[in-house]
Design a protein around this motif. Structure first.
Motif, PDB file in Angstrom:
ATOM      1  N   LYS A 126       0.828  -1.205   0.000  1.00 29.42           N
ATOM      2  CA  LYS A 126       0.000   0.000   0.000  1.00 29.42           C
ATOM      3  C   LYS A 126       0.865   1.259   0.000  1.00 29.42           C
ATOM      4  O   LYS A 126       0.645   2.171  -0.809  1.00 29.42           O
ATOM      5  N   SER A 127       1.855   1.323   0.878  1.00 32.24           N
ATOM      6  CA  SER A 127       2.673   2.530   0.940  1.00 32.24           C
ATOM      7  C   SER A 127       3.508   2.694  -0.329  1.00 32.24           C
ATOM      8  O   SER A 127       3.674   3.805  -0.831  1.00 32.24           O
ATOM      9  N   SER A 128       4.001   1.589  -0.884  1.00 29.26           N
ATOM     10  CA  SER A 128       4.829   1.670  -2.092  1.00 29.26           C
ATOM     11  C   SER A 128       4.012   2.053  -3.316  1.00 29.26           C
ATOM     12  O   SER A 128       4.454   2.882  -4.124  1.00 29.26           O
ATOM     13  N   LEU A 179      -3.809   3.947  -4.320  1.00 33.21           N
ATOM     14  CA  LEU A 179      -4.416   2.619  -4.389  1.00 33.21           C
ATOM     15  C   LEU A 179      -5.938   2.730  -4.435  1.00 33.21           C
ATOM     16  O   LEU A 179      -6.590   2.007  -5.181  1.00 33.21           O
ATOM     17  N   ALA A 180      -6.499   3.660  -3.676  1.00 29.06           N
ATOM     18  CA  ALA A 180      -7.959   3.866  -3.704  1.00 29.06           C
ATOM     19  C   ALA A 180      -8.417   4.249  -5.109  1.00 29.06           C
ATOM     20  O   ALA A 180      -9.434   3.736  -5.598  1.00 29.06           O
ATOM     21  N   ASP A 181      -7.668   5.126  -5.770  1.00 27.39           N
ATOM     22  CA  ASP A 181      -7.992   5.509  -7.155  1.00 27.39           C
ATOM     23  C   ASP A 181      -7.902   4.307  -8.089  1.00 27.39           C
ATOM     24  O   ASP A 181      -8.719   4.151  -8.999  1.00 27.39           O
ATOM     25  N   LEU A 182      -6.909   3.470  -7.864  1.00 26.59           N
ATOM     26  CA  LEU A 182      -6.712   2.277  -8.702  1.00 26.59           C
ATOM     27  C   LEU A 182      -7.896   1.328  -8.577  1.00 26.59           C
ATOM     28  O   LEU A 182      -8.401   0.810  -9.573  1.00 26.59           O
ATOM     29  N   GLU A 227     -12.505 -12.048 -13.919  1.00 28.77           N
ATOM     30  CA  GLU A 227     -11.545 -13.132 -14.097  1.00 28.77           C
ATOM     31  C   GLU A 227     -10.441 -13.109 -13.035  1.00 28.77           C
ATOM     32  O   GLU A 227     -10.033 -14.148 -12.526  1.00 28.77           O
ATOM     33  N   TYR A 228      -9.957 -11.921 -12.715  1.00 26.25           N
ATOM     34  CA  TYR A 228      -8.782 -11.818 -11.846  1.00 26.25           C
ATOM     35  C   TYR A 228      -9.055 -11.200 -10.477  1.00 26.25           C
ATOM     36  O   TYR A 228      -8.270 -11.360  -9.567  1.00 26.25           O
ATOM     37  N   GLY A 229     -10.158 -10.465 -10.369  1.00 23.07           N
ATOM     38  CA  GLY A 229     -10.464  -9.815  -9.106  1.00 23.07           C
ATOM     39  C   GLY A 229      -9.442  -8.757  -8.742  1.00 23.07           C
ATOM     40  O   GLY A 229      -8.541  -8.425  -9.516  1.00 23.07           O
ATOM     41  N   GLN A 230      -9.590  -8.232  -7.555  1.00 28.53           N
ATOM     42  CA  GLN A 230      -8.605  -7.300  -7.022  1.00 28.53           C
ATOM     43  C   GLN A 230      -8.571  -7.429  -5.499  1.00 28.53           C
ATOM     44  O   GLN A 230      -8.432  -6.451  -4.766  1.00 28.53           O
ATOM     45  N   ALA A 277      -5.176  -4.626   0.908  1.00 27.53           N
ATOM     46  CA  ALA A 277      -4.150  -3.626   1.201  1.00 27.53           C
ATOM     47  C   ALA A 277      -4.790  -2.285   1.551  1.00 27.53           C
ATOM     48  O   ALA A 277      -4.334  -1.586   2.460  1.00 27.53           O
ATOM     49  N   GLN A 278      -5.855  -1.931   0.854  1.00 25.38           N
ATOM     50  CA  GLN A 278      -6.537  -0.659   1.105  1.00 25.38           C
ATOM     51  C   GLN A 278      -7.151  -0.645   2.506  1.00 25.38           C
ATOM     52  O   GLN A 278      -7.202   0.397   3.152  1.00 25.38           O
ATOM     53  N   MET A 279      -7.616  -1.783   2.983  1.00 25.27           N
ATOM     54  CA  MET A 279      -8.250  -1.853   4.303  1.00 25.27           C
ATOM     55  C   MET A 279      -7.236  -1.844   5.450  1.00 25.27           C
ATOM     56  O   MET A 279      -7.601  -1.575   6.590  1.00 25.27           O
ATOM     57  N   ILE A 280      -5.975  -2.129   5.156  1.00 23.93           N
ATOM     58  CA  ILE A 280      -4.939  -2.189   6.190  1.00 23.93           C
ATOM     59  C   ILE A 280      -4.715  -0.808   6.781  1.00 23.93           C
ATOM     60  O   ILE A 280      -4.559   0.171   6.061  1.00 23.93           O
ATOM     61  N   ASN A 281      -4.712  -0.744   8.087  1.00 21.01           N
ATOM     62  CA  ASN A 281      -4.365   0.500   8.773  1.00 21.01           C
ATOM     63  C   ASN A 281      -3.037   0.277   9.474  1.00 21.01           C
ATOM     64  O   ASN A 281      -2.919  -0.584  10.329  1.00 21.01           O
ATOM     65  N   GLY A 282      -2.053   1.020   9.079  1.00 20.26           N
ATOM     66  CA  GLY A 282      -0.748   0.873   9.687  1.00 20.26           C
ATOM     67  C   GLY A 282       0.125   2.042   9.311  1.00 20.26           C
ATOM     68  O   GLY A 282      -0.246   2.888   8.506  1.00 20.26           O
ATOM     69  N   THR A 283       1.275   2.055   9.898  1.00 20.47           N
ATOM     70  CA  THR A 283       2.212   3.136   9.631  1.00 20.47           C
ATOM     71  C   THR A 283       3.515   2.540   9.137  1.00 20.47           C
ATOM     72  O   THR A 283       3.722   1.332   9.168  1.00 20.47           O
ATOM     73  N   VAL A 284       4.397   3.411   8.730  1.00 26.76           N
ATOM     74  CA  VAL A 284       5.728   2.979   8.310  1.00 26.76           C
ATOM     75  C   VAL A 284       6.433   2.298   9.479  1.00 26.76           C
ATOM     76  O   VAL A 284       7.139   1.316   9.304  1.00 26.76           O
ATOM     77  N   ASN A 285       6.201   2.786  10.703  1.00 26.68           N
ATOM     78  CA  ASN A 285       6.829   2.174  11.881  1.00 26.68           C
ATOM     79  C   ASN A 285       6.342   0.746  12.107  1.00 26.68           C
ATOM     80  O   ASN A 285       7.127  -0.129  12.453  1.00 26.68           O
ATOM     81  N   VAL A 286       5.045   0.524  11.935  1.00 25.77           N
ATOM     82  CA  VAL A 286       4.501  -0.829  12.069  1.00 25.77           C
ATOM     83  C   VAL A 286       5.126  -1.730  11.010  1.00 25.77           C
ATOM     84  O   VAL A 286       5.540  -2.852  11.300  1.00 25.77           O
TER      85      VAL A 286
END
Length: 186
Positions: free
Chosen positions: A114-116, A132-135, A150-153, A159-168
């Motif tokens: 998500k961050s990348s 990612l939200a736009d994607l 066929e492929y889903g997302q 990844a969009q639902m994950i709540n975290g920080t760079v420290n986590v």
């Protein structure tokens, strides 16, 4: 990505090297690229005598008796025919922690993804997709073109639902590096 190992070697030679967008990692890694590339090491009998571990738990637990199991059996036989020695049912320490869906390796990968992807998309010059939200929205809007049925997302949504920080993310990475040294590498 490739049809054969030989194709993968050619792709690796084409993509390996320094990348300004990931300067720290690729600068360090580029010193390990062999002079003359990787093609020189490709050998048709390269599996002969190589020991390969098969870790069935937890990866095969949910697919026993399926077409996936049959496909893996076929590939394991191909590896054996190529001369590889397969060590079956390898156990790794801490696998229960690594594979935990609440705080395991998957969570670390989702956080990093998500961050990348957000950082990469934000840098694009001429794109309506900036996060990612736009994607996800774009894929839903053009679901037929993007072949969502066929492929889903699912990975994007998780990844969009994950709540975290760079420290986590950094903490999890340290934990899994330790587990890798004490498990997989051991």
């Amino acid at each position: 990505m490739c049809r054969t190992v030989a194709d993968a070697v050619y792709v690796l030679d084409a993509i390996v090297g320094f990348d300004g967008r990931d300067a720290d990692a690729t600068r360090k890694a580029s010193k390990f690229i062999p002079h003359g590339g990787y093609r020189q090491f490709f050998k048709p009998d390269g599996l002969k005598g190589k020991r390969l571990g098969i870790m069935r738990d937890p990866f095969f637990n949910s697919v026993i008796g399926t077409v996936i199991t049959q496909a893996f059996k076929h590939h394991f036989n191909t590896l054996r025919k190529g001369g590889a020695v397969l060590v079956d049912d390898v156990k790794l320490s801490n696998m229960d922690i690594i594979s935990n869906v609440s705080y395991g390796e998957q969570v670390a990968m989702l956080l990093e993804f998500k961050s990348s992807i957000d950082a990469y998309l934000k840098e694009l010059v001429a794109s309506p997709v900036r996060s990612l939200a736009d994607l996800i929205t774009f894929n839903n809007k053009f679901s037929k073109l993007e072949m969502i049925n066929e492929y889903g997302q699912d990975y994007f949504l998780a990844a969009q639902m994950i709540n975290g920080t760079v420290n986590v993310e950094k903490q999890l990475r340290k934990i899994f590096e330790k587990f890798s040294r004490e498990g997989l590498e051991e």
